[in-house]
Design an enzyme around this catalytic site. Structure first.
Site, short mmCIF file in Angstrom:
data_model
loop_
_atom_site.label_atom_id
_atom_site.label_comp_id
_atom_site.label_asym_id
_atom_site.label_seq_id
_atom_site.Cartn_x
_atom_site.Cartn_y
_atom_site.Cartn_z
CG ASP A 12 2.54 6.84 -4.41
OD1 ASP A 12 3.51 7.09 -3.68
OD2 ASP A 12 2.51 5.88 -5.18
N GLY A 13 -1.19 9.13 -2.80
CA GLY A 13 -2.18 10.21 -2.76
C GLY A 13 -1.96 11.07 -1.53
NE ARG B 240 -4.89 13.19 0.90
CZ ARG B 240 -5.14 12.09 0.18
NH1 ARG B 240 -5.44 12.19 -1.09
NH2 ARG B 240 -5.11 10.90 0.74
CG ASN C 57 2.72 12.59 -9.61
OD1 ASN C 57 3.92 12.33 -9.53
ND2 ASN C 57 1.78 11.82 -9.11
CG ASP C 58 0.02 14.11 -13.21
OD1 ASP C 58 -0.65 14.53 -12.27
OD2 ASP C 58 0.13 12.90 -13.46
CG ASP D 214 -10.70 9.55 -23.80
OD1 ASP D 214 -11.46 10.03 -24.66
OD2 ASP D 214 -10.72 8.36 -23.44
N1 LIG Z 1 -4.82 5.84 -15.31
C1 LIG Z 1 -4.00 6.25 -14.36
O1 LIG Z 1 -2.96 5.62 -14.05
C2 LIG Z 1 -4.28 7.53 -13.65
C3 LIG Z 1 -5.48 8.21 -13.84
C4 LIG Z 1 -5.68 9.41 -13.15
C5 LIG Z 1 -4.68 9.91 -12.31
N2 LIG Z 1 -3.54 9.21 -12.15
C6 LIG Z 1 -2.44 9.70 -11.32
O2 LIG Z 1 -2.77 9.73 -9.99
C7 LIG Z 1 -1.99 10.75 -9.40
C8 LIG Z 1 -2.58 11.07 -8.08
O3 LIG Z 1 -2.31 9.95 -7.24
P1 LIG Z 1 -3.40 9.41 -6.20
O4 LIG Z 1 -2.73 8.34 -5.39
O5 LIG Z 1 -4.05 10.58 -5.53
O6 LIG Z 1 -4.51 8.84 -7.16
P2 LIG Z 1 -4.84 7.34 -7.48
O7 LIG Z 1 -5.13 6.63 -6.19
O8 LIG Z 1 -5.84 7.30 -8.57
O9 LIG Z 1 -3.38 6.94 -8.00
C9 LIG Z 1 -3.08 6.33 -9.14
C10 LIG Z 1 -1.88 5.40 -8.91
O10 LIG Z 1 -0.69 6.10 -9.26
C11 LIG Z 1 0.31 5.87 -8.26
N3 LIG Z 1 1.21 7.02 -8.32
C12 LIG Z 1 0.98 8.30 -7.95
N4 LIG Z 1 2.06 9.07 -8.21
C13 LIG Z 1 2.99 8.24 -8.77
C14 LIG Z 1 4.29 8.45 -9.29
N5 LIG Z 1 4.87 9.65 -9.33
N6 LIG Z 1 4.96 7.38 -9.82
C15 LIG Z 1 4.39 6.16 -9.83
N7 LIG Z 1 3.15 5.90 -9.38
C16 LIG Z 1 2.45 6.94 -8.86
C17 LIG Z 1 -0.48 5.70 -6.98
O11 LIG Z 1 0.25 4.96 -6.02
C18 LIG Z 1 -1.68 4.92 -7.48
O12 LIG Z 1 -1.43 3.53 -7.54
C19 LIG Z 1 -2.03 11.87 -10.42
O13 LIG Z 1 -0.94 12.75 -10.30
C20 LIG Z 1 -2.02 11.09 -11.72
O14 LIG Z 1 -0.72 11.00 -12.27
C21 LIG Z 1 -3.34 8.03 -12.79
N1 LIG Z 2 -7.46 11.04 5.62
C1 LIG Z 2 -8.42 10.29 5.05
N2 LIG Z 2 -9.55 10.02 5.73
C2 LIG Z 2 -10.51 9.28 5.18
N3 LIG Z 2 -10.46 8.74 3.96
C3 LIG Z 2 -9.35 8.96 3.25
C4 LIG Z 2 -8.27 9.73 3.76
N4 LIG Z 2 -7.29 9.77 2.80
C5 LIG Z 2 -7.75 9.06 1.76
N5 LIG Z 2 -9.00 8.57 2.02
C6 LIG Z 2 -9.81 7.76 1.12
O1 LIG Z 2 -9.07 6.58 0.80
C7 LIG Z 2 -9.17 6.28 -0.60
C8 LIG Z 2 -7.78 6.19 -1.21
O2 LIG Z 2 -7.20 7.49 -1.17
P1 LIG Z 2 -5.85 7.80 -1.85
O3 LIG Z 2 -5.78 7.06 -3.15
O4 LIG Z 2 -5.55 9.23 -1.84
O5 LIG Z 2 -4.91 7.07 -0.77
P2 LIG Z 2 -3.41 6.82 -0.84
O6 LIG Z 2 -2.78 7.63 0.24
O7 LIG Z 2 -2.90 7.01 -2.22
O8 LIG Z 2 -3.30 5.30 -0.43
P3 LIG Z 2 -3.48 4.07 -1.42
O9 LIG Z 2 -2.11 3.83 -1.99
O10 LIG Z 2 -3.93 2.96 -0.51
O11 LIG Z 2 -4.50 4.49 -2.43
C9 LIG Z 2 -10.01 7.38 -1.22
O12 LIG Z 2 -11.31 6.88 -1.42
C10 LIG Z 2 -10.01 8.49 -0.20
O13 LIG Z 2 -11.25 9.18 -0.15
#
Ligand SMILES: NC(=O)c1ccc[n+]([C@@H]2O[C@H](COP(=O)([O-])OP(=O)(O)OC[C@H]3O[C@@H](n4cnc5c(N)ncnc54)[C@H](O)[C@@H]3O)[C@@H](O)[C@H]2O)c1
Ligand SMILES: Nc1ncnc2c1ncn2[C@@H]1O[C@H](COP(=O)(O)OP(=O)(O)OP(=O)(O)O)[C@@H](O)[C@H]1O
Length: 351
Positions: free
Chosen positions: A71-72, A76, A178-179, A208
């Protein structure tokens, strides 16, 4: 829908399985003479990250962004797709994959379907923001907040072609699927903010963090903080406080036209502003932002009609009540006949 002319590829290059699926995407594009450009959102080769518009331009303004990761990575890709209104297809090699659409072994079938136009475009409401002044990230803060991720994005630009309007705030070039979150920066300094809806004071919070989510984001951080699951069919703003030090700590669900203002109060610690999980600025007492429904939508490519609640059930591992299951597995509910006219609404009918 017109065939794809240019693909931008955003890959979680830290994963072998993602690199292999990305190679499939490049091969698919090369076989059809479609340019496919890698977008490395972590690095522009000169040690700093570009804003979304610059990244899209550098990739030649693709009309399809394929993300390979979780999802991250998808978020992006959505960020880069925004300014050029590109379609986004998410290939899941992540842990949850709530937003992504296909698995890595299905990537060629998915690309063929997109190219033929044989898909649903799931047009999701997004959020954008204005602020009392252009956002900044003070020197030194980014190191503290990086948590081992890639370099921090630059603060958002002022939206091109728009004047900095003081009363309504500076329009920032931000798109959140998302947010938009404000959270305390120091562990021992809570975030104290006054929250306004449509310009009127709603309540002041010491917490927080405060989350303003879209309906898409309702299943992300807002959900983790106890917020409701909101159907993405609804264009809504979901306001959810995190660990609010007060009796009233519920979420509030608003219409997309109801902008939410957040003013940092005099005795608050500084707060970080994150957009879809990425740090984009730091606010001090007296600063404010306002979050509102954007006129721009993200276009998510879906191979079949989205089944949102089915996805919630699967991805969150929803467990049925043991007592209810003692009565046996509930039967499927799928009438064969067309929907009776008194149940149907104009336009697409929800699940
Ligand atoms: N406590 C928490 O759950 C927490 C804390 C900070 C940020 N976030 C979320 O993480 C998002 C960024 O995602 P990331 O993957 O870069 O960070 P991250 O890796 O910290 O992701 C948090 C989790 O949220 C899931 N996720 C992301 N968008 C979602 C959606 N729309 N519905 C259900 N699950 C979703 C991801 O798969 C991951 O498991 C932010 O938009 C924010 O909502 C969650
Ligand atoms: N293109 C990339 N190259 C190197 N490291 C990466 C890259 N993308 C993400 N990472 C690293 O992988 C970790 C997980 O990143 P992120 O949560 O955004 O991944 P994701 O796409 O949501 O996959 P996952 O669901 O496995 O978390 C972070 O520590 C991030 O720095």
């Amino acid at each position: 829908m017109v065939p794809i002319e240019r693909v931008g590829l955003v890959v979680h290059s830290g994963k072998d399985v993602a690199r292999a699926a990305a190679a499939e995407v490049r091969k698919w594009a090369a076989g059809r003479g479609i340019p496919c450009v890698d977008i490395d959102v972590w690095d522009d080769g000169q040690g700093h990250r570009l804003n979304a518009r610059e990244e899209a331009e550098r990739a030649g303004n693709p009309d399809l962004i394929v993300t390979v990761g979780g999802d991250g990575t998808f978020l992006r890709g959505v960020r880069v797709a925004g300014p050029v209104d590109a379609l986004v297809l998410g290939v899941n090699v992540g842990r949850v994959g709530f937003l992504t659409e296909v698995n890595a072994d299905d990537v060629v079938r998915a690309l063929d379907a997109v190219h033929r136009g044989d898909i649903h475009v799931d047009a999701r409401m997004t959020l954008t923001m204005r602020a009392s002044h252009p956002l900044e990230i003070p020197h030194g803060i980014e190191e503290m907040l990086r948590y081992g991720r890639g370099p921090v994005l630059p603060p958002p630009h002022v939206r091109p072609g728009m004047k900095s309007q003081v009363g309504w705030g500076v329009p920032l070039d931000v798109l959140a699927l998302n947010d938009i979150v404000v959270e305390k920066l120091a562990r021992d300094r809570q975030a104290s903010l006054a929250v306004y809806v449509g310009g009127k004071l709603f309540a002041s919070y010491s917490a927080d963090a405060l989350i303003v989510a879209s309906s898409t984001g309702s299943t992300a951080y807002s959900f983790a903080a106890g917020g409701p699951i909101v159907s993405p069919h609804l264009d809504a703003l979901v306001f959810t406080p995190v660990a609010a030090h007060m009796v009233f700590n519920r979420s509030v669900v608003l219409d997309k036209t109801q902008r939410i203002g957040l003013l940092v109060l005099e005795h608050s610690g500084d707060v970080a502003v994150s957009v879809d999980g990425q740090l984009r600025g730091v606010l001090a007492p007296g600063d404010w932002i306002s979050v509102y429904g954007s006129q721009r939508r993200s276009k998510l490519a879906r191979l079949s009609e989205p089944d949102f609640l089915g996805r919630v059930r699967d991805r969150f591992g929803l467990v049925d009540s043991a007592a209810a299951l003692a009565d046996g597995q509930p039967p499927a509910y799928a009438p064969n006949e067309p929907m009776p006219p008194d149940l149907a609404h104009p336009g697409p009918n929800g699940d």
